[in-house]
Design a protein around this motif. Structure first.
Motif, PDB file in Angstrom:
ATOM      1  N   GLN A 181      42.557  26.236  42.645  1.00 16.44           N
ATOM      2  CA  GLN A 181      43.530  25.445  41.899  1.00 16.44           C
ATOM      3  C   GLN A 181      44.762  25.084  42.738  1.00 16.44           C
ATOM      4  O   GLN A 181      45.594  24.284  42.323  1.00 16.44           O
ATOM      5  CB  GLN A 181      44.013  26.209  40.651  1.00 16.44           C
ATOM      6  CG  GLN A 181      42.968  26.379  39.565  1.00 16.44           C
ATOM      7  CD  GLN A 181      42.083  27.591  39.786  1.00 16.44           C
ATOM      8  OE1 GLN A 181      42.557  28.665  40.144  1.00 16.44           O
ATOM      9  NE2 GLN A 181      40.788  27.424  39.575  1.00 16.44           N
ATOM     10  N   TYR A 182      44.858  25.647  43.924  1.00 13.02           N
ATOM     11  CA  TYR A 182      46.036  25.426  44.776  1.00 13.02           C
ATOM     12  C   TYR A 182      45.988  24.049  45.416  1.00 13.02           C
ATOM     13  O   TYR A 182      44.943  23.603  45.896  1.00 13.02           O
ATOM     14  CB  TYR A 182      46.084  26.511  45.851  1.00 13.02           C
ATOM     15  CG  TYR A 182      47.133  26.302  46.909  1.00 13.02           C
ATOM     16  CD1 TYR A 182      48.445  26.667  46.685  1.00 13.02           C
ATOM     17  CD2 TYR A 182      46.793  25.726  48.137  1.00 13.02           C
ATOM     18  CE1 TYR A 182      49.411  26.483  47.660  1.00 13.02           C
ATOM     19  CE2 TYR A 182      47.751  25.534  49.115  1.00 13.02           C
ATOM     20  CZ  TYR A 182      49.057  25.918  48.882  1.00 13.02           C
ATOM     21  OH  TYR A 182      50.004  25.723  49.834  1.00 13.02           O
TER      22      TYR A 182
ATOM     23  N   HIS B  76      44.115  30.686  41.636  1.00 11.06           N
ATOM     24  CA  HIS B  76      43.137  30.882  42.707  1.00 11.06           C
ATOM     25  C   HIS B  76      43.286  29.720  43.685  1.00 11.06           C
ATOM     26  O   HIS B  76      43.788  28.650  43.323  1.00 11.06           O
ATOM     27  CB  HIS B  76      41.726  30.916  42.105  1.00 11.06           C
ATOM     28  CG  HIS B  76      40.651  31.307  43.060  1.00 11.06           C
ATOM     29  ND1 HIS B  76      40.039  30.403  43.923  1.00 11.06           N
ATOM     30  CD2 HIS B  76      40.042  32.504  43.293  1.00 11.06           C
ATOM     31  CE1 HIS B  76      39.120  31.024  44.633  1.00 11.06           C
ATOM     32  NE2 HIS B  76      39.095  32.300  44.275  1.00 11.06           N
ATOM     33  N   THR B  77      42.847  29.911  44.922  1.00 10.40           N
ATOM     34  CA  THR B  77      42.947  28.815  45.888  1.00 10.40           C
ATOM     35  C   THR B  77      42.196  27.574  45.420  1.00 10.40           C
ATOM     36  O   THR B  77      42.496  26.462  45.861  1.00 10.40           O
ATOM     37  CB  THR B  77      42.411  29.235  47.266  1.00 10.40           C
ATOM     38  OG1 THR B  77      41.117  29.848  47.119  1.00 10.40           O
ATOM     39  CG2 THR B  77      43.351  30.215  47.943  1.00 10.40           C
TER      40      THR B  77
ATOM     41  N   ARG C 153      37.763  36.522  41.360  1.00 10.61           N
ATOM     42  CA  ARG C 153      38.980  37.255  41.727  1.00 10.61           C
ATOM     43  C   ARG C 153      39.078  38.527  40.912  1.00 10.61           C
ATOM     44  O   ARG C 153      38.506  38.618  39.819  1.00 10.61           O
ATOM     45  CB  ARG C 153      40.229  36.402  41.512  1.00 10.61           C
ATOM     46  CG  ARG C 153      40.608  36.127  40.055  1.00 10.61           C
ATOM     47  CD  ARG C 153      41.951  35.432  40.016  1.00 10.61           C
ATOM     48  NE  ARG C 153      42.446  35.127  38.685  1.00 10.61           N
ATOM     49  CZ  ARG C 153      43.182  35.957  37.941  1.00 10.61           C
ATOM     50  NH1 ARG C 153      43.454  37.182  38.394  1.00 10.61           N
ATOM     51  NH2 ARG C 153      43.637  35.584  36.766  1.00 10.61           N
TER      52      ARG C 153
ATOM     53  N   PRO D  36      35.178  30.147  41.206  1.00 11.48           N
ATOM     54  CA  PRO D  36      36.046  31.136  41.859  1.00 11.48           C
ATOM     55  C   PRO D  36      35.792  32.535  41.315  1.00 11.48           C
ATOM     56  O   PRO D  36      35.418  32.722  40.152  1.00 11.48           O
ATOM     57  CB  PRO D  36      37.454  30.668  41.490  1.00 11.48           C
ATOM     58  CG  PRO D  36      37.300  29.263  41.012  1.00 11.48           C
ATOM     59  CD  PRO D  36      35.932  29.166  40.419  1.00 11.48           C
TER      60      PRO D  36
ATOM     61  N   PHE E 198      34.469  32.669  46.288  1.00 10.76           N
ATOM     62  CA  PHE E 198      33.707  32.031  45.218  1.00 10.76           C
ATOM     63  C   PHE E 198      32.424  32.819  44.974  1.00 10.76           C
ATOM     64  O   PHE E 198      31.973  33.597  45.818  1.00 10.76           O
ATOM     65  CB  PHE E 198      33.360  30.586  45.603  1.00 10.76           C
ATOM     66  CG  PHE E 198      34.560  29.707  45.745  1.00 10.76           C
ATOM     67  CD1 PHE E 198      34.980  28.906  44.696  1.00 10.76           C
ATOM     68  CD2 PHE E 198      35.293  29.683  46.925  1.00 10.76           C
ATOM     69  CE1 PHE E 198      36.102  28.096  44.818  1.00 10.76           C
ATOM     70  CE2 PHE E 198      36.415  28.872  47.058  1.00 10.76           C
ATOM     71  CZ  PHE E 198      36.817  28.083  46.004  1.00 10.76           C
TER      72      PHE E 198
ATOM     73  N   HIS F 172      40.972  41.240  38.511  1.00 13.88           N
ATOM     74  CA  HIS F 172      41.927  41.115  37.402  1.00 13.88           C
ATOM     75  C   HIS F 172      42.658  42.440  37.244  1.00 13.88           C
ATOM     76  O   HIS F 172      42.049  43.512  37.231  1.00 13.88           O
ATOM     77  CB  HIS F 172      41.207  40.734  36.108  1.00 13.88           C
ATOM     78  CG  HIS F 172      40.666  39.337  36.122  1.00 13.88           C
ATOM     79  ND1 HIS F 172      41.403  38.245  35.725  1.00 13.88           N
ATOM     80  CD2 HIS F 172      39.456  38.851  36.521  1.00 13.88           C
ATOM     81  CE1 HIS F 172      40.672  37.144  35.872  1.00 13.88           C
ATOM     82  NE2 HIS F 172      39.486  37.485  36.339  1.00 13.88           N
TER      83      HIS F 172
ATOM     84  N   VAL G   3      48.771  33.987  44.514  1.00 12.32           N
ATOM     85  CA  VAL G   3      47.592  33.175  44.792  1.00 12.32           C
ATOM     86  C   VAL G   3      46.446  34.095  45.192  1.00 12.32           C
ATOM     87  O   VAL G   3      46.581  34.896  46.126  1.00 12.32           O
ATOM     88  CB  VAL G   3      47.859  32.153  45.922  1.00 12.32           C
ATOM     89  CG1 VAL G   3      46.597  31.338  46.209  1.00 12.32           C
ATOM     90  CG2 VAL G   3      49.011  31.235  45.557  1.00 12.32           C
ATOM     91  N   PHE G   4      45.334  33.972  44.491  1.00  7.48           N
ATOM     92  CA  PHE G   4      44.144  34.754  44.825  1.00  7.48           C
ATOM     93  C   PHE G   4      43.268  33.942  45.774  1.00  7.48           C
ATOM     94  O   PHE G   4      42.683  32.922  45.381  1.00  7.48           O
ATOM     95  CB  PHE G   4      43.369  35.118  43.565  1.00  7.48           C
ATOM     96  CG  PHE G   4      44.010  36.205  42.750  1.00  7.48           C
ATOM     97  CD1 PHE G   4      43.677  37.534  42.977  1.00  7.48           C
ATOM     98  CD2 PHE G   4      44.954  35.902  41.785  1.00  7.48           C
ATOM     99  CE1 PHE G   4      44.270  38.548  42.233  1.00  7.48           C
ATOM    100  CE2 PHE G   4      45.560  36.900  41.041  1.00  7.48           C
ATOM    101  CZ  PHE G   4      45.216  38.235  41.267  1.00  7.48           C
ATOM    102  N   ALA G   5      43.180  34.372  47.031  1.00  4.93           N
ATOM    103  CA  ALA G   5      42.301  33.754  48.028  1.00  4.93           C
ATOM    104  C   ALA G   5      41.101  34.676  48.203  1.00  4.93           C
ATOM    105  O   ALA G   5      40.875  35.267  49.266  1.00  4.93           O
ATOM    106  CB  ALA G   5      43.032  33.546  49.337  1.00  4.93           C
ATOM    107  N   THR G   6      40.335  34.814  47.138  1.00 10.46           N
ATOM    108  CA  THR G   6      39.296  35.846  47.058  1.00 10.46           C
ATOM    109  C   THR G   6      37.889  35.276  46.954  1.00 10.46           C
ATOM    110  O   THR G   6      36.960  35.981  46.573  1.00 10.46           O
ATOM    111  CB  THR G   6      39.591  36.774  45.864  1.00 10.46           C
ATOM    112  OG1 THR G   6      39.897  35.983  44.705  1.00 10.46           O
ATOM    113  CG2 THR G   6      40.780  37.680  46.166  1.00 10.46           C
TER     114      THR G   6
END
Length: 601
Positions: free
Chosen positions: A324-325, A321-322, A306, A304, A500, A308, A495-498
């Motif tokens: 881990q979602y 992060h997604t 993202r 992932p 890979f 910071h 939630v970070f959907a950013t």
């Protein structure tokens, strides 16, 4: 803040032909009158002609533009490969009309080569120009090497027995790409093994969030050799559907897989032309040898990425992060922020609305390409093999043009749907360039399967970061810069959907070192010919291959990787043409086994 996406595809010299073909035109009759049988000269091509070769005559994937380049390249390669037995199939000629005022006639053909001995196919696309019918588009495709099994027919035997220490090929990853190339290698009689950290086929999908499902129809998702997903499966496959279908496919063909096995490092011996790979299994490391390695781990693996922001340590909620979602139930009645607005972000947001969170806010960092899923072009009602050849043999620049033409027409005809999103604060990119996002950005778009309605209804709030942006966490949320005034957005979970990491070449450096890294190209994105960088084709190294992308990419392009690996194993030379047609001093022929020469963009 995310930068605006700039596509290279619009810069390529691909132009749809203006051609008002009359209704009732007899395409087979036109084809029969076009009887030059491959002995084409400059005058036979339109000035803006294109040629896409898929391994047949160049040993790789190349796209050439302009009459002069195409004509010179066709003549050079036909001579070099000793093309013969050229035969048009006029009865299969068809008229193609993608839009009013545009059109051409497609004619399939076959041919053979002597160096090496192969059977090949192709399509020639004709438009009416001054002096009669001319070639606007030429496509050529390697079908088979003569004297070997058929790469497109299901394996008739289980994997070639091996002693467990040395293989002709090791495939890293047992997702759709790894399974596809494994099945094709098995069909060709190549000894191989697939290695993956997971404990069963499909586990990488089962590790995704519970509500995950594909945003593309079932018919696009099959593995090779027929329909993996029959009509009993839903139109949009869930993670459980994918795992079940892949497991059944792997069992049907007895795919040779080492589960719970991680590739930790490897080395290449150029003199012996052998890899030594070090695998960790059950806490122990052992070594195996092979001639070829296929990296089927996705465009950038699964790492992932993202942004910071300052103050993460003081935030009293959850940050993830997604990757881990899993599901949103633990946050029912609480407030959520989602950073990102592409497919995964929308899936998570829709999850949270359905779970009853008190508020859901999506942070949009740049305009988002939104395509209602019903706007996506449907595949022709052909066999999977025929549909794949029609789609994937065409230049990417042409497929981009056709995709955008189809989708933009629907966007322009339905402005209210997108106006409603804009009124809700969601900034829409109405270019319709989903094809460019997949092939250049590897994501960043949303195929709308329902969540846009939640935004329009106000069930999901939108926070735009242009020109503003998050500057730091607070104990109870995120603080955004808003010019002279800062604003605070409260949250209990962020939630970070950013996305890979996007370049598997970096993984190659970590596993195999600098010399191998220097001998392969960056992976994914578009090069100056309109080909995907590093994917599906020989590298300068020659014994390491890369395969990922959509199910269609994996299913179709795995055939070329398997064919070329088989050729290498059997000692069949397949020179790779890396030159410029008509400029002999720039021609470079690299043997199919490679020379280990570095190549960087």
């Amino acid at each position: 803040m995310a930068m605006a996406f700039q596509s290279i595809l619009p810069t390529l010299p691909c132009f749809l032909p203006a051609s008002n073909l009359p209704d009732g035109i007899d395409a087979p009759a036109v084809a029969r009158g076009f009887a030059t049988l491959g002995a084409w000269s400059l005058d036979d091509f339109t000035s803006d002609a294109m040629w896409r070769d898929s391994v047949a005559l160049t040993g790789t994937l190349r796209t050439f533009y302009s009459a002069a380049t195409v004509s010179a390249g066709w003549t050079e390669r036909c001579f070099a490969r000793q093309v013969h037995a050229f035969q048009l199939n006029p009865d299969a000629a068809r008229v193609v009309r993608p839009a009013p005022g545009l059109g051409w006639i497609n004619i399939p053909f076959t041919f053979a080569t002597n160096t090496p001995t192969t059977t090949c196919s192709g399509f020639v696309s004709l438009v009416r120009g001054e002096g009669g019918w001319k070639i606007w588009l030429l496509r050529t495709i390697l079908e088979q090497f003569d004297g070997y099994p058929n790469v497109d027919e299901p394996p008739q035997q289980p994997p070639v027995p091996i002693d467990g220490a040395e293989y002709e090929c090791v495939i890293v990853g047992c997702g759709q790409s790894g399974l596809s190339v494994a099945g094709r290698l098995q069909a060709l009689g190549v000894s191989y093994v697939v290695v993956d950290k997971v404990s069963q086929v499909g586990e990488s999908w089962l590790q995704r969030y519970e509500s995950m499902k594909l945003h593309t129809p079932r018919e696009t998702s099959h593995l090779p050799f027929g329909r993996t997903f029959t009509d009993e499966y839903p139109e949009f496959l869930s993670r459980q559907d994918l795992a079940r279908g892949y497991q059944a496919w792997a069992e049907k063909y007895s795919i040779n897989i080492l589960f719970s096995t991680e590739l930790v490092s490897g080395s290449w011996n150029g003199d012996r032309r052998r890899w030594t790979l070090h695998l960790r299994q059950n806490g122990e490391v052992r070594s195996i040898a092979c001639t070829h390695v296929v990296m089927a781990v996705g465009a950038g693996g699964h790492e992932p990425v993202r942004p910071h922001y300052l103050g993460e340590d003081i935030f009293q909620g959850d940050i993830l992060h997604t990757a881990q979602y899993n599901n949103p139930h633990q946050w029912r009645g609480k407030r959520a922020i989602i950073i990102g607005c592409a497919n995964s972000a929308h899936d998570v947001a829709e999850d949270m609305v359905e779970a009853g969170l008190a508020s859901v806010t999506m942070v949009q960092r740049s305009r988002t390409c939104v395509i209602p899923v019903e706007y996506m072009p449907t595949r022709a009602a052909d066999t999977i093999t025929t549909a794949d050849r029609n789609q994937y043999s065409a230049p990417l620049a042409l497929n981009w043009q056709l995709s955008r033409l189809h989708i933009r027409a629907q966007i322009e005809a339905n402005p209210a749907r997108f106006d409603a999103l804009e009124r809700a604060g969601f900034r829409v990119d109405r270019s319709g360039d989903v094809f460019a996002h997949v092939h250049e950005r590897y994501g960043g778009h949303y195929l709308d399967v329902g969540n846009c309605a939640n935004i329009v209804k106000g069930l999901i709030q939108i926070k735009s970061t242009s020109p503003n942006h998050p500057i730091r966490f607070t104990p109870s949320g995120l603080l955004f810069s808003e010019g002279s005034n800062d604003s605070h957005l409260p949250a209990d979970v962020i939630v970070f959907a950013t996305g890979f990491k996007q370049n598997v070449r970096d993984t190659v450096r970590q596993l195999f070192g600098e010399d191998v890294y220097d001998a392969v190209d960056d992976y994914w994105g578009i090069d100056n010919e309109g080909e995907i960088r590093g994917a599906f084709k020989p590298s300068y190294h020659g014994n390491i291959w890369f395969l990922s992308g959509t199910s269609g990419h994996s299913r179709y392009f795995s055939r070329f990787i398997a064919l070329l690996i088989k050729a290498g194993v059997e000692g069949v030379e397949v020179p790779v043409y890396r030159g410029v047609p008509g400029k002999a001093h720039e021609v470079e022929e690299v043997g199919g086994r490679g020379r280990g020469r570095g190549h960087k963009n």
